[in-house]
Design a protein around this motif. Structure first.
Motif, PDB file in Angstrom:
ATOM      1  N   PRO A   1       8.335  24.218 -15.056  1.00 28.42           N
ATOM      2  CA  PRO A   1       7.986  24.316 -16.053  1.00 28.42           C
ATOM      3  C   PRO A   1       9.090  23.040 -16.989  1.00 28.42           C
ATOM      4  O   PRO A   1      10.566  23.269 -16.947  1.00 28.42           O
ATOM      5  CB  PRO A   1       7.703  25.090 -17.497  1.00 28.42           C
ATOM      6  CG  PRO A   1       7.489  25.676 -17.154  1.00 28.42           C
ATOM      7  CD  PRO A   1       8.379  25.936 -14.807  1.00 28.42           C
TER       8      PRO A   1
ATOM      9  N   MET B   1      -4.762  21.592  -9.664  1.00 34.28           N
ATOM     10  CA  MET B   1      -4.092  22.849 -10.366  1.00 34.28           C
ATOM     11  C   MET B   1      -3.769  22.858 -11.708  1.00 34.28           C
ATOM     12  O   MET B   1      -2.980  24.197 -12.718  1.00 34.28           O
ATOM     13  CB  MET B   1      -3.222  23.117  -9.390  1.00 34.28           C
ATOM     14  CG  MET B   1      -3.745  23.807  -8.397  1.00 34.28           C
ATOM     15  SD  MET B   1      -2.400  24.664  -6.451  1.00 34.28           S
ATOM     16  CE  MET B   1      -2.488  26.029  -7.376  1.00 34.28           C
ATOM     17  N   GLY B   2      -3.954  21.369 -12.353  1.00 32.49           N
ATOM     18  CA  GLY B   2      -2.445  22.096 -13.193  1.00 32.49           C
ATOM     19  C   GLY B   2      -1.547  20.501 -13.661  1.00 32.49           C
ATOM     20  O   GLY B   2      -1.148  20.344 -14.433  1.00 32.49           O
TER      21      GLY B   2
ATOM     22  N   ASP C   1       0.053  17.567 -14.139  1.00 30.44           N
ATOM     23  CA  ASP C   1      -0.078  16.039 -14.641  1.00 30.44           C
ATOM     24  C   ASP C   1       0.642  14.635 -13.235  1.00 30.44           C
ATOM     25  O   ASP C   1       1.285  15.554 -12.664  1.00 30.44           O
ATOM     26  CB  ASP C   1       0.891  15.922 -15.715  1.00 30.44           C
ATOM     27  CG  ASP C   1       0.511  14.087 -16.019  1.00 30.44           C
ATOM     28  OD1 ASP C   1      -0.168  13.653 -16.119  1.00 30.44           O
ATOM     29  OD2 ASP C   1       1.847  13.933 -17.096  1.00 30.44           O
TER      30      ASP C   1
ATOM     31  N   SER D   1       5.046  18.077 -14.240  1.00 31.37           N
ATOM     32  CA  SER D   1       5.108  20.346 -14.890  1.00 31.37           C
ATOM     33  C   SER D   1       4.271  19.972 -16.393  1.00 31.37           C
ATOM     34  O   SER D   1       4.426  19.057 -17.125  1.00 31.37           O
ATOM     35  CB  SER D   1       5.735  21.359 -14.540  1.00 31.37           C
ATOM     36  OG  SER D   1       5.458  22.405 -15.060  1.00 31.37           O
ATOM     37  N   THR D   2       3.139  20.969 -16.426  1.00 28.76           N
ATOM     38  CA  THR D   2       1.929  21.203 -17.508  1.00 28.76           C
ATOM     39  C   THR D   2       2.511  22.452 -18.094  1.00 28.76           C
ATOM     40  O   THR D   2       1.952  23.149 -19.001  1.00 28.76           O
ATOM     41  CB  THR D   2       0.876  20.841 -17.451  1.00 28.76           C
ATOM     42  OG1 THR D   2       0.417  21.521 -16.753  1.00 28.76           O
ATOM     43  CG2 THR D   2       0.977  19.370 -17.165  1.00 28.76           C
ATOM     44  N   GLY D   3       3.535  23.021 -17.045  1.00 32.72           N
ATOM     45  CA  GLY D   3       3.324  24.309 -17.066  1.00 32.72           C
ATOM     46  C   GLY D   3       2.692  25.348 -16.843  1.00 32.72           C
ATOM     47  O   GLY D   3       3.171  26.717 -17.039  1.00 32.72           O
ATOM     48  N   THR D   4       1.590  25.426 -16.153  1.00 31.05           N
ATOM     49  CA  THR D   4      -0.074  25.640 -15.598  1.00 31.05           C
ATOM     50  C   THR D   4       0.297  25.726 -14.073  1.00 31.05           C
ATOM     51  O   THR D   4       0.174  24.355 -14.264  1.00 31.05           O
ATOM     52  CB  THR D   4      -1.006  25.487 -16.436  1.00 31.05           C
ATOM     53  OG1 THR D   4      -0.883  25.932 -17.801  1.00 31.05           O
ATOM     54  CG2 THR D   4      -1.985  26.552 -16.132  1.00 31.05           C
ATOM     55  N   LEU D   5      -0.520  26.984 -13.243  1.00 26.43           N
ATOM     56  CA  LEU D   5      -0.426  26.521 -11.824  1.00 26.43           C
ATOM     57  C   LEU D   5      -2.092  27.904 -12.217  1.00 26.43           C
ATOM     58  O   LEU D   5      -2.128  28.599 -12.591  1.00 26.43           O
ATOM     59  CB  LEU D   5       0.070  26.379 -11.301  1.00 26.43           C
ATOM     60  CG  LEU D   5       1.100  25.730 -10.767  1.00 26.43           C
ATOM     61  CD1 LEU D   5       2.410  26.191  -9.671  1.00 26.43           C
ATOM     62  CD2 LEU D   5       0.681  24.755 -10.486  1.00 26.43           C
ATOM     63  N   ARG D   6      -2.980  26.379 -11.599  1.00 25.43           N
ATOM     64  CA  ARG D   6      -4.472  27.420 -11.708  1.00 25.43           C
ATOM     65  C   ARG D   6      -4.735  27.708 -10.523  1.00 25.43           C
ATOM     66  O   ARG D   6      -4.224  27.080  -9.702  1.00 25.43           O
ATOM     67  CB  ARG D   6      -5.642  27.363 -12.085  1.00 25.43           C
ATOM     68  CG  ARG D   6      -5.074  26.468 -13.623  1.00 25.43           C
ATOM     69  CD  ARG D   6      -6.844  25.931 -14.537  1.00 25.43           C
ATOM     70  NE  ARG D   6      -7.183  23.798 -13.703  1.00 25.43           N
ATOM     71  CZ  ARG D   6      -6.224  23.307 -14.116  1.00 25.43           C
ATOM     72  NH1 ARG D   6      -5.600  23.631 -15.748  1.00 25.43           N
ATOM     73  NH2 ARG D   6      -6.641  22.688 -13.798  1.00 25.43           N
TER      74      ARG D   6
ATOM     75  N   ALA E   1      -0.056  30.909  -9.486  1.00 26.29           N
ATOM     76  CA  ALA E   1      -0.950  30.043 -10.117  1.00 26.29           C
ATOM     77  C   ALA E   1      -1.045  31.539 -10.460  1.00 26.29           C
ATOM     78  O   ALA E   1      -1.117  32.793 -10.149  1.00 26.29           O
ATOM     79  CB  ALA E   1      -1.981  29.764  -9.424  1.00 26.29           C
ATOM     80  N   ASP E   2      -2.450  30.909 -11.739  1.00 28.25           N
ATOM     81  CA  ASP E   2      -3.186  32.141 -12.418  1.00 28.25           C
ATOM     82  C   ASP E   2      -4.316  32.586 -11.858  1.00 28.25           C
ATOM     83  O   ASP E   2      -4.816  34.349 -12.488  1.00 28.25           O
ATOM     84  CB  ASP E   2      -3.135  31.770 -13.725  1.00 28.25           C
ATOM     85  CG  ASP E   2      -4.476  30.715 -13.632  1.00 28.25           C
ATOM     86  OD1 ASP E   2      -5.193  30.317 -12.896  1.00 28.25           O
ATOM     87  OD2 ASP E   2      -4.494  30.046 -14.811  1.00 28.25           O
TER      88      ASP E   2
END
Length: 411
Positions: free
Chosen positions: A239, A266-267, A269, A281-286, A309-310
């Motif tokens: 992040p 995966m999220g 940018d 990073s957007t702070g999220t990994l899908r 990842a989530d």
């Protein structure tokens, strides 16, 4: 934002060395990759009688369209697959007797489809041990050319080697491919051949190469997209972090830049411009399911960040990664399990479930540079990770550990 200067592409450097050696005149390669693989290739050219002069940021190669300057030579290909596959193909167009051998790791990697194709073209090629593997002898007397059928389902390098041979034949080559993996690497080959003066056309799965020879030129080597993937992955994982790789943008030859599209899904940018590529990073990994047949060298990079990842990350159509420097599917699964991650594998896929990796743990590298560099990214969130052979990164990026550590510690 951190700006990282990535070393030159291994794939582009190896192809450029072949094309320069085969061209009429002296070629200058700007910013070539300096690593064990490329130095081994250049050393092999020297053993064959090609003049190679190396400076810090440029290599100069005197081409020999008629073939090697040496009538006989012993060439040690080290661990380099491009060296071990491209140089025997290059010498086939000349006249002489040449023996090739390689490291135990490279001896295990397959060569059979290329050997069969060269024999179809009349090349006197003999394996010294297991058929379809190094060592081998080439008794060269030029190549007339003609038509052949090739299975490049294990490695696109078989097709690349034969395509680059085509302009050196007396009558040209028609190559029909029944299966092909990592097709973007073939696109690199075609673009580079044309820039050195070759004429190649494609109709479906048939490639027609005219017997034009090659012309020397000055050629700049773009940054290595596979190497950049570790820094892109690290930026997507952490992040607040971002990284820009200049010189690797919209005009890049290498298909492995497509790894950033996976990170975008995966999220992360992602911004690609003419000047370079940036990942934030957007702070999220899908989690996701992704076919990586065309960018399989970056499969370990994705596997290394998949636990964060989530949802599950399933990577498909990567059977060819089992015949790289090691069985990369099994190596990734083995090391992730050492870290307490649930992993499932099949013949050509791996599925990695979310989890918090545990440390300390020693990563079994199997002498594979990509395993080390990939799990260096995992180590960003896993204290205590070590490697049983950290120095094997010399194959493509000798200074990796210093550069990556500096990147990690840059605010």
């Amino acid at each position: 934002m951190t700006v990282i200067d990535i070393p030159g592409s291994k794939s582009v450097t190896a192809r450029a060395l072949f094309l320069a050696a085969a061209a009429q005149g002296t070629t200058t390669l700007l910013r070539p990759l300096v690593s064990d693989d490329t130095e081994g290739f250049a050393e092999g050219l020297g053993s064959l009688g090609y003049a190679v002069r190396r400076e810090s940021d440029a290599w100069h190669i005197e081409g020999r369209p008629a073939g090697p300057g040496a009538d006989t030579a012993d060439v040690y290909c080290r661990d380099g697959a491009t060296t071990a596959r491209f140089l025997p193909t290059l010498v086939a167009a000349g006249h002489g007797t040449y023996r090739f051998d390689a490291s135990p790791q490279m001896r295990r990697r397959p060569l059979g489809p290329l050997s069969t194709a060269l024999r179809t073209l009349g090349v006197d090629l003999r394996h010294g041990g297991k058929d379809g593997h190094h060592p081998l002898d080439v008794h060269a007397h030029g190549v007339k050319g003609g038509a052949l059928t090739l299975d490049a389902g294990q490695s696109s390098q078989y097709l690349t080697a034969l395509l680059m041979l085509g302009p050196l034949t007396a009558e040209g080559l028609d190559i029909t491919v029944t299966d092909l993996v990592s097709e973007p690497y073939v696109e690199i080959t075609l673009a580079m051949m044309r820039s050195f003066g070759a004429e190649v056309t494609q109709e479906g799965r048939t490639y027609r190469v005219a017997p034009t020879g090659y012309r020397a030129r000055t050629y700049g080597i773009e940054p290595d997209a596979s190497t950049a993937s570790y820094f892109f992955a690290a930026a997507a994982l952490e992040p607040g972090r971002s990284v820009t790789v200049p010189g690797l943008g919209t005009g890049a030859l290498q298909g492995d830049l497509g790894f950033v599209d996976v990170l975008r899904r995966m999220g992360a940018d992602v911004e690609i411009t003419d000047a370079g590529t940036t990942v934030r990073s957007t702070g999220t990994l899908r989690g996701l399911t992704v076919n990586m047949r065309d960018i399989s060298d970056t499969m370990p990079t994705l596997a290394a960040i998949a636990p964060f990842a989530d949802g599950p990350v399933r990577i498909e159509d990567v059977a060819n990664t089992r015949v790289k420097e090691c069985d990369r599917l099994d190596a990734c699964a083995e090391n992730l399990r050492r870290l307490g991650i649930t992993v499932e594998t099949g013949p050509d896929w791996i599925e990695i479930h979310p989890g918090t990796p545990t440390g300390p743990a020693e990563i079994a590298t199997h002498g594979d540079h990509r395993i080390v560099m990939s799990f260096a990214v995992t180590a960003l969130r896993t204290p205590g990770i070590t490697f049983d052979d950290p120095g094997c990164v010399k194959k493509t990026f000798p200074d990796f550990h210093r550069v990556f550590d500096a990147f990690v510690h840059t605010p």
